[in-house]
Write a protein that holds these residues in place. Structure first.
Motif, PDB file in Angstrom:
ATOM      1  N   LEU A 116       0.620  -1.096  -0.329  1.00  0.00           N
ATOM      2  CA  LEU A 116       0.117  -0.055  -0.340  1.00  0.00           C
ATOM      3  C   LEU A 116       0.799   0.951  -0.034  1.00  0.00           C
ATOM      4  CD1 LEU A 116      -3.368   0.976   0.039  1.00  0.00           C
ATOM      5  CD2 LEU A 116      -2.450   1.283   2.126  1.00  0.00           C
ATOM      6  N   ASP A 117       0.519   1.945  -1.303  1.00  0.00           N
ATOM      7  CA  ASP A 117       1.181   3.640  -1.020  1.00  0.00           C
ATOM      8  C   ASP A 117       0.337   4.339  -1.328  1.00  0.00           C
ATOM      9  OD1 ASP A 117       3.420   5.592  -1.399  1.00  0.00           O
ATOM     10  OD2 ASP A 117       4.100   4.784  -3.561  1.00  0.00           O
ATOM     11  N   THR A 118      -0.237   4.760  -0.147  1.00  0.00           N
ATOM     12  CA  THR A 118      -1.514   6.195   0.048  1.00  0.00           C
ATOM     13  C   THR A 118      -0.765   7.091  -1.571  1.00  0.00           C
ATOM     14  OG1 THR A 118      -2.232   5.161   1.950  1.00  0.00           O
ATOM     15  CG2 THR A 118      -2.594   7.523   0.690  1.00  0.00           C
ATOM     16  N   ASP A 119       0.423   7.862  -1.228  1.00  0.00           N
ATOM     17  CA  ASP A 119       0.184   9.043  -1.909  1.00  0.00           C
ATOM     18  C   ASP A 119       1.489   8.265  -3.981  1.00  0.00           C
ATOM     19  OD1 ASP A 119       3.453   8.345  -0.718  1.00  0.00           O
ATOM     20  OD2 ASP A 119       3.579   9.806   0.677  1.00  0.00           O
ATOM     21  N   LEU A 120       1.540   7.735  -3.211  1.00  0.00           N
ATOM     22  CA  LEU A 120       2.201   6.678  -4.713  1.00  0.00           C
ATOM     23  C   LEU A 120       4.055   7.523  -5.138  1.00  0.00           C
ATOM     24  CD1 LEU A 120      -0.360   7.256  -7.324  1.00  0.00           C
ATOM     25  CD2 LEU A 120       0.069   5.131  -6.189  1.00  0.00           C
ATOM     26  N   ASP A 121       4.605   7.657  -3.610  1.00  0.00           N
ATOM     27  CA  ASP A 121       5.676   8.468  -3.749  1.00  0.00           C
ATOM     28  C   ASP A 121       6.335   7.365  -4.131  1.00  0.00           C
ATOM     29  OD1 ASP A 121       5.611   7.751  -1.317  1.00  0.00           O
ATOM     30  OD2 ASP A 121       6.485   9.295   0.018  1.00  0.00           O
ATOM     31  N   LEU A 122       6.518   6.449  -4.345  1.00  0.00           N
ATOM     32  CA  LEU A 122       7.322   4.611  -4.207  1.00  0.00           C
ATOM     33  C   LEU A 122       7.760   4.011  -2.941  1.00  0.00           C
ATOM     34  CD1 LEU A 122       9.091   5.733  -7.137  1.00  0.00           C
ATOM     35  CD2 LEU A 122       6.887   4.497  -7.033  1.00  0.00           C
TER      36      LEU A 122
ATOM     37  N   ASP B 183       2.153   9.293   5.177  1.00  0.00           N
ATOM     38  CA  ASP B 183       1.268   8.446   3.862  1.00  0.00           C
ATOM     39  C   ASP B 183       0.420   9.289   2.861  1.00  0.00           C
ATOM     40  OD1 ASP B 183       2.167   5.980   5.369  1.00  0.00           O
ATOM     41  OD2 ASP B 183       0.879   5.573   6.451  1.00  0.00           O
ATOM     42  N   ASP B 184       0.337   9.884   3.613  1.00  0.00           N
ATOM     43  CA  ASP B 184      -0.578  11.215   2.349  1.00  0.00           C
ATOM     44  C   ASP B 184      -0.028  12.401   1.703  1.00  0.00           C
ATOM     45  OD1 ASP B 184      -0.328  12.977   5.034  1.00  0.00           O
ATOM     46  OD2 ASP B 184      -2.980  12.923   4.901  1.00  0.00           O
ATOM     47  N   ASN B 185       1.738  12.133   2.139  1.00  0.00           N
ATOM     48  CA  ASN B 185       1.906  13.207   1.534  1.00  0.00           C
ATOM     49  C   ASN B 185       1.236  14.469   1.200  1.00  0.00           C
ATOM     50  OD1 ASN B 185       4.895  13.192   0.550  1.00  0.00           O
ATOM     51  ND2 ASN B 185       4.343  13.823  -1.720  1.00  0.00           N
ATOM     52  N   ASP B 186       1.240  15.260   2.873  1.00  0.00           N
ATOM     53  CA  ASP B 186       0.229  16.104   3.003  1.00  0.00           C
ATOM     54  C   ASP B 186       1.464  17.187   3.639  1.00  0.00           C
ATOM     55  OD1 ASP B 186       0.355  15.185   5.155  1.00  0.00           O
ATOM     56  OD2 ASP B 186      -1.795  15.804   5.765  1.00  0.00           O
ATOM     57  N   GLY B 187       2.873  16.824   4.261  1.00  0.00           N
ATOM     58  CA  GLY B 187       3.544  17.606   4.851  1.00  0.00           C
ATOM     59  C   GLY B 187       3.399  17.492   6.585  1.00  0.00           C
TER      60      GLY B 187
ATOM     61  N   GLU C  50      -4.353  10.006   8.077  1.00  0.00           N
ATOM     62  CA  GLU C  50      -2.541  10.449   7.919  1.00  0.00           C
ATOM     63  C   GLU C  50      -3.576  10.094   6.646  1.00  0.00           C
ATOM     64  OE1 GLU C  50      -2.982   6.396   9.615  1.00  0.00           O
ATOM     65  OE2 GLU C  50      -4.244   8.847  10.015  1.00  0.00           O
ATOM     66  N   LEU C  51      -4.216   9.097   6.016  1.00  0.00           N
ATOM     67  CA  LEU C  51      -4.440   9.440   5.105  1.00  0.00           C
ATOM     68  C   LEU C  51      -4.999   9.915   3.551  1.00  0.00           C
ATOM     69  CD1 LEU C  51      -4.917   5.192   5.015  1.00  0.00           C
ATOM     70  CD2 LEU C  51      -3.038   5.725   4.993  1.00  0.00           C
ATOM     71  N   LEU C  52      -5.944  10.580   4.102  1.00  0.00           N
ATOM     72  CA  LEU C  52      -6.282  11.897   3.457  1.00  0.00           C
ATOM     73  C   LEU C  52      -5.590  13.503   3.844  1.00  0.00           C
ATOM     74  CD1 LEU C  52      -9.712  11.019   4.213  1.00  0.00           C
ATOM     75  CD2 LEU C  52      -8.388  10.784   2.331  1.00  0.00           C
ATOM     76  N   ILE C  53      -5.018  13.797   2.799  1.00  0.00           N
ATOM     77  CA  ILE C  53      -4.796  15.342   2.233  1.00  0.00           C
ATOM     78  C   ILE C  53      -5.646  16.356   3.311  1.00  0.00           C
ATOM     79  CG2 ILE C  53      -3.711  17.229   0.649  1.00  0.00           C
ATOM     80  CD1 ILE C  53      -2.749  15.151  -1.081  1.00  0.00           C
ATOM     81  N   ASP C  54      -6.877  16.129   2.594  1.00  0.00           N
ATOM     82  CA  ASP C  54      -8.191  16.891   2.766  1.00  0.00           C
ATOM     83  C   ASP C  54      -9.231  16.445   4.051  1.00  0.00           C
ATOM     84  OD1 ASP C  54      -9.572  19.171   3.209  1.00  0.00           O
ATOM     85  OD2 ASP C  54     -10.021  19.389   1.371  1.00  0.00           O
ATOM     86  N   THR C  55      -9.063  15.942   5.457  1.00  0.00           N
ATOM     87  CA  THR C  55      -9.169  15.081   6.071  1.00  0.00           C
ATOM     88  C   THR C  55     -11.043  15.073   6.158  1.00  0.00           C
ATOM     89  OG1 THR C  55      -7.778  14.726   7.245  1.00  0.00           O
ATOM     90  CG2 THR C  55      -9.854  14.631   8.859  1.00  0.00           C
ATOM     91  N   ASP C  56     -11.298  16.962   6.413  1.00  0.00           N
ATOM     92  CA  ASP C  56     -12.694  17.346   6.393  1.00  0.00           C
ATOM     93  C   ASP C  56     -13.173  17.412   4.517  1.00  0.00           C
ATOM     94  OD1 ASP C  56     -11.455  19.346   6.003  1.00  0.00           O
ATOM     95  OD2 ASP C  56     -11.548  20.665   7.621  1.00  0.00           O
ATOM     96  N   SER C  57     -12.547  17.603   4.102  1.00  0.00           N
ATOM     97  CA  SER C  57     -13.142  17.438   2.102  1.00  0.00           C
ATOM     98  C   SER C  57     -13.919  18.980   2.228  1.00  0.00           C
ATOM     99  CB  SER C  57     -14.260  16.613   2.177  1.00  0.00           C
ATOM    100  OG  SER C  57     -13.551  15.346   2.046  1.00  0.00           O
ATOM    101  N   ASP C  58     -13.210  19.615   3.106  1.00  0.00           N
ATOM    102  CA  ASP C  58     -13.717  21.253   2.362  1.00  0.00           C
ATOM    103  C   ASP C  58     -12.893  22.172   1.154  1.00  0.00           C
ATOM    104  OD1 ASP C  58     -10.924  21.406   3.642  1.00  0.00           O
ATOM    105  OD2 ASP C  58     -11.608  23.470   5.229  1.00  0.00           O
ATOM    106  N   GLY C  59     -11.569  20.972   0.715  1.00  0.00           N
ATOM    107  CA  GLY C  59     -11.064  22.492  -0.295  1.00  0.00           C
ATOM    108  C   GLY C  59      -9.870  22.671   0.205  1.00  0.00           C
ATOM    109  N   LEU C  60      -9.375  22.299   1.692  1.00  0.00           N
ATOM    110  CA  LEU C  60      -7.801  22.914   1.854  1.00  0.00           C
ATOM    111  C   LEU C  60      -7.427  21.992   3.041  1.00  0.00           C
ATOM    112  CD1 LEU C  60      -9.707  26.721   3.550  1.00  0.00           C
ATOM    113  CD2 LEU C  60      -8.362  25.679   1.476  1.00  0.00           C
ATOM    114  N   ASP C  61      -6.259  21.652   2.035  1.00  0.00           N
ATOM    115  CA  ASP C  61      -5.448  20.519   2.252  1.00  0.00           C
ATOM    116  C   ASP C  61      -4.826  20.999   3.831  1.00  0.00           C
ATOM    117  OD1 ASP C  61      -4.883  20.340   0.371  1.00  0.00           O
ATOM    118  OD2 ASP C  61      -2.597  20.080   0.016  1.00  0.00           O
ATOM    119  N   ASP C  62      -4.748  20.128   4.772  1.00  0.00           N
ATOM    120  CA  ASP C  62      -4.786  19.817   6.630  1.00  0.00           C
ATOM    121  C   ASP C  62      -3.954  20.686   6.789  1.00  0.00           C
ATOM    122  OD1 ASP C  62      -6.648  18.003   6.830  1.00  0.00           O
ATOM    123  OD2 ASP C  62      -5.822  16.038   6.190  1.00  0.00           O
TER     124      ASP C  62
END
Length: 672
Positions: free
Chosen positions: A517-523, A532-536, A549-561
Motif C-alpha cells: 500500500l502506497d497512498t501518496d504514490l511516492d514509491l 502516508d498522504d504526503n501532505d506535509g 493520515e491517509l487523506l490530504i484533506d480530512t474534512d473535504s472542505d477543499g483545503l489541505d490539512d
C-alpha cells in the motif's frame, strides 16, 4: 504613504526570513540526482545543519521524519529520508546552512552488489550471515593478509593450500572472498587453494567435515565431460549437495570463445569444416601471451574416435605452418576424448586452429572447442557454459553489470544435453580492495553465495534445494521476459522482510508489507512512510490532532490539512478557533465550506482583531475597523503582529501586504 512603505519593508523582511535555507552545491547535486533517478526514496541521508534557530529547525526536521544524531556548537547532524530533502530546504530558516559531511575517502571498500542485491536490507535487519560457514575454493589468494589488515576479510578465517605450492599465484580468490565477506560479513570463511579435481574433492570433503553449508567456486574446468552435467566433477558437487551444501558456481566467460558442432568433412580430407568450405577456426593472439585451446567430444568416458588439434601461424592451405599440436591417441582400447594445447605466439595476429579425425572408419561425433581467453572467429554462443556450472547439483550464475545489462562474455546455456542453465545472475564489475572493477562471472558468483548465507542465517533449517528456490523465486527479471539462457530466472534480489516481495519491487524493503500500500504514490510504502498522504504532516502528528493520515484533506472542505493546521504560521500551535479547523469543513459555522467562505475562520486575535491596540479583545467590531483605517491612512505605525492580524486578502492565502482590500474584507464582516 510613508507608513505604507514601512509596511512593505516589514513584510519584505518577513518574506526573506521565510524563504528557503541554503544547501551546499554537493547537497543540492544529491537532491537533483535523486529527482532525476526517482529511486530509493526511503534512503537515509546524513546532513550537517548550522543554524541560529536550532529548536525551530530541529522541529522541522522531526516533522519530516529526520532524526538528530550529534551536536557541536551551532552544528548538528541529522539523518533524513532523501525524498524529504526538498521540503526540508523550504522549511528551514533562511540563514540556515545545510551540507553533506566533508568529502572523505574510505580505506576499505564494499561491493556495490550489497545494495543492488538487497543484502543491505538484510544488514539493516541485523542479519549479516552469523552462524553460517562459507567455503571459497579457488586458484590462489595472493594478498589475503593485506585484505585482512585492511578490514576487507575477517581477521579469523581458515585457509588451506591443497596445491602444496603456496597460497599465492593469483589474487582471484582474494577478490572473490572479499565479495562474499561484504555480502555476509558475519559468516565464517573457509578458503581453499586447489589445482586439480582431486584437490577439489578433498577441499570439499574437509569443508563438509567442518560444517560448511555454502561453497563458492568461481573456477572453470574444461574437458572433464561434454558439458552435460555428468562426470567426476559433478560427482563432487552431487556429494556436496547430498551432505547439505549449496554449491554456487560461475557460468564462465566463454560466450564468444566457444564453438560447438558435429564433425563435418564434406571434402573428405579428415579436417573438420567450421563453416562451409572452411577447414579452420581463427583466433587473434598477442605476442608472448600464452593461450590455451581445449577440444573435447561427445564420447565419454572412453572414445575410439580419434580427433587431433593443431595451431597454424597462417592459413593451413596457403603456406601456414603448424606451430603447436595435441595428438593424444584415442584409438585401440579407447582414450579420453580430450585434446588441449598451450601456445606462446611469436607474433601478434591471426592464428588458425584445425581439428582432424585420424580415420574415416570411426564415428563423427559432436565436438566442442574453447579458447581460454581470446574470442574465436567462428563462434557458437549457445551451450558455452563451463564445468561444474553444468551440474544439476550446482546453482549456476551468469553476469550482469551494475545497470543490469547482460555481460557480453557471460557464458550461455543450456547444457549440451538441453538442461536449463544458468539458474540466476548477479552483478559484476564491482569494487574490491584489489580491483576497481572485478568483472566476470567470477565476481557474480560470490554475490550469490553471500546472499545464500544471509537467507540461511534467517532460515537455519533450509536445505540446499530451499536456498536455491528462494534465490530463484525472488530474482528480478532483467533480460528476456521469463527464463532465459543468459540470466536464468533473473538477477538476485533478496526479500529481507519476508513479505514475498523482492528488494527491487518492495516499496518498503525492511518492513513486511505484502499489500504494498502506497497512498501518496511516492514509491515509499505506507508501512515505512512517515507521511502516508504526503501532505506535509507526519503520520504521528496527524494521529495526535485527529486528522486522517491517509487523506490530504480530512474534512473535504477543499483545503489541505497542512494549510488549515499551519494557517497561523506554526503547525505546533494548532488550536481550534485560532487556525482553520482541519476536522471541520465549515470552521466558523456560517454555512460556507472553508475553501469557498469569504471569511472562513472565526475572527480573533489572528484575523482582524486589532482593538484595543496592543491588546486585542477577541471580538471583531467597529473599533477594529477604525484602527484598520488609521493604519491604512498612516496615522498608526503598526507592529508586525498587528499587520499579520489585519492581513486578510486574498481570503484563502493572505498576500503579506496591508491594503484597502484588507480593510474592505473587515468591513464586509461587520455588515454580516
Amino acid at each position: 504613504m510613508l507608513s505604507v512603505q514601512c509596511v512593505s519593508i516589514a513584510y519584505a523582511a518577513r518574506e526573506a526570513q521565510s524563504s528557503s535555507a541554503h544547501f551546499s552545491s554537493r547537497l543540492q547535486h544529491k537532491v537533483n540526482n535523486f529527482m532525476g533517478k526517482h529511486s530509493k526514496k526511503h534512503e537515509l541521508v546524513t546532513v550537517i545543519i548550522e543554524s541560529d534557530f536550532e529548536n525551530e529547525d530541529l522541529s522541522e526536521v522531526g516533522r519530516l521524519g529526520g532524526v538528530p544524531r550529534y551536536k557541536s556548537g551551532k552544528q548538528y547532524e541529522v539523518q533524513i529520508p532523501i525524498n524529504k530533502l526538498t521540503k526540508l530546504k523550504n522549511k528551514l530558516k533562511h540563514s540556515t546552512q545545510a551540507r553533506l559531511p566533508y568529502p572523505h575517502k574510505p580505506l576499505s571498500v564494499v561491493t556495490q552488489g550489497v545494495e543492488i542485491s538487497g543484502a543491505g536490507d538484510m544488514h539493516a535487519l541485523a542479519n549479516n550471515g552469523t552462524g553460517v560457514k562459507i567455503g571459497v575454493i579457488d586458484l590462489g589468494f595472493t594478498s589475503y593478509v593485506s585484505s585482512q589488515n585492511a578490514g576487507e576479510l575477517p581477521s579469523s578465517l581458515t585457509i588451506t593450500d591443497y596445491t602444496n605450492k603456496g597460497l599465492d599465484g593469483t589474487n582471484h580468490g582474494t577478490n572473490v572472498a572479499e565479495i562474499v565477506h561484504d555480502m555476509a560479513p558475519g559468516a565464517e570463511l573457509y578458503l581453499a587453494k586447489v589445482g586439480s579435481t582431486l584437490q577439489l574433492q578433498q577441499a570439499m570433503l574437509d569443508m563438509q567435515a567442518a560444517g560448511v553449508k555454502i561453497i563458492n567456486h568461481s573456477v572453470a574446468w574444461f574437458g572433464t565431460n561434454f558439458y552435460d552435467g555428468s562426470g567426476g566433477v559433478c560427482d563432487i558437487t552431487d556429494q556436496a549437495e547430498s551432505s547439505g551444501i549449496l554449491w554456487v558456481n560461475a557460468m564462465g566467460n566463454s560466450r564468444t570463445a566457444h564453438y560447438l558442432g558435429s564433425f563435418a568433412d564434406n571434402d573428405s580430407n579428415l579436417q573438420h569444416e567450421f563453416s562451409v568450405g572452411q577447414n579452420y577456426n581463427t583466433v587473434n593472439l598477442t605476442q608472448d601471451r600464452d593461450v590455451t585451446i581445449v577440444l573435447n567430444w561427445d564420447d565419454y568416458p572412453r572414445s575410439r574416435t580419434d580427433y587431433n588439434l593443431y595451431m597454424y601461424d597462417g592459413i593451413p592451405a596457403s603456406g601456414g605452418s603448424i606451430v603447436m599440436s595435441s595428438e593424444d591417441s584415442q584409438s585401440g582400447s579407447g582414450g579420453f576424448p580430450y585434446e588441449a594445447m598451450t601456445y606462446t605466439p611469436a607474433f601478434t595476429g591471426a592464428h588458425y586452429i584445425v581439428v582432424t579425425k585420424k580415420s574415416t572408419s570411426t564415428a563423427s561425433v559432436p565436438l566442442t572447442l574453447f579458447s581460454l581467453e581470446p574470442a574465436l572467429g567462428v563462434q557458437v554462443t549457445s551451450s558455452s557454459l563451463v564445468q561444474p556450472a553444468d551440474c544439476s547439483s550446482v546453482l549456476s550464475v551468469g553476469a550482469v553489470d551494475l545497470n543490469d545489462n547482460v555481460e557480453w562474455f557471460s557464458s550461455e546455456g543450456p547444457t549440451t544435453n538441453g538442461i536449463s542453465k544458468p539458474d540466476v545472475a548477479a552483478t559484476d564489475r564491482t569494487v574490491t580492495s584489489l580491483s576497481g572493477s572485478f568483472a566476470g562471472t567470477s565476481g557474480s558468483s560470490p554475490h550469490v553465495a553471500g546472499a545464500a548465507a544471509l537467507i540461511l542465517s534467517q532460515n537455519p533449517t533450509y536445505s540446499p534445494l530451499q536456498l536455491r528456490n528462494e534465490l530463484i523465486s525472488t530474482a528480478k527479471d532483467v533480460s528476456s521476459a521469463g527464463y532465459d539462457y543468459r540470466t536464468g530466472y533473473g538477477r538476485i534480489s533478496l526479500d529481507a522482510d519476508q513479505d514475498l516481495v523482492n528488494h527491487d519491487d518492495d516499496n518498503c524493503p525492511v518492513v513486511a508489507n505484502n499489500n504494498q500500500l502506497d497512498t501518496d504514490l511516492d514509491l515509499t510504502g505506507n508501512a515505512c512512510d512517515l507521511d502516508d498522504d504526503n501532505d506535509g504532516l507526519t503520520d504521528i502528528f496527524e494521529l495526535a490532532i485527529g486528522t486522517n493520515e491517509l487523506l490530504i484533506d480530512t474534512d473535504s472542505d477543499g483545503l489541505d490539512d497542512l494549510f488549515e493546521v499551519s494557517f497561523d504560521g506554526d503547525a505546533s500551535l494548532y488550536t481550534i478557533g485560532v487556525d482553520l479547523n482541519p476536522l471541520s469543513n465549515d470552521t466558523d459555522n456560517d454555512g460556507f465550506f472553508d475553501a469557498d467562505d469569504p471569511l472562513p475562520i472565526v475572527f480573533n486575535y489572528m484575523d482582524g482583531d486589532l482593538a484595543p491596540l496592543g491588546s486585542p479583545d477577541g471580538v471583531i467590531n467597529i473599533a477594529d475597523y477604525v484602527i484598520a483605517r488609521r493604519i491604512l491612512e498612516g496615522d498608526i505605525l503598526p507592529t508586525d503582529i498587528q499587520l499579520s492580524h489585519g492581513d486578510l486578502y486574498p481570503q484563502a492565502l493572505p498576500d503579506g501586504e496591508f491594503t484597502t482590500s484588507d480593510v474592505l474584507i473587515l468591513y464586509q464582516h461587520l455588515l454580516q
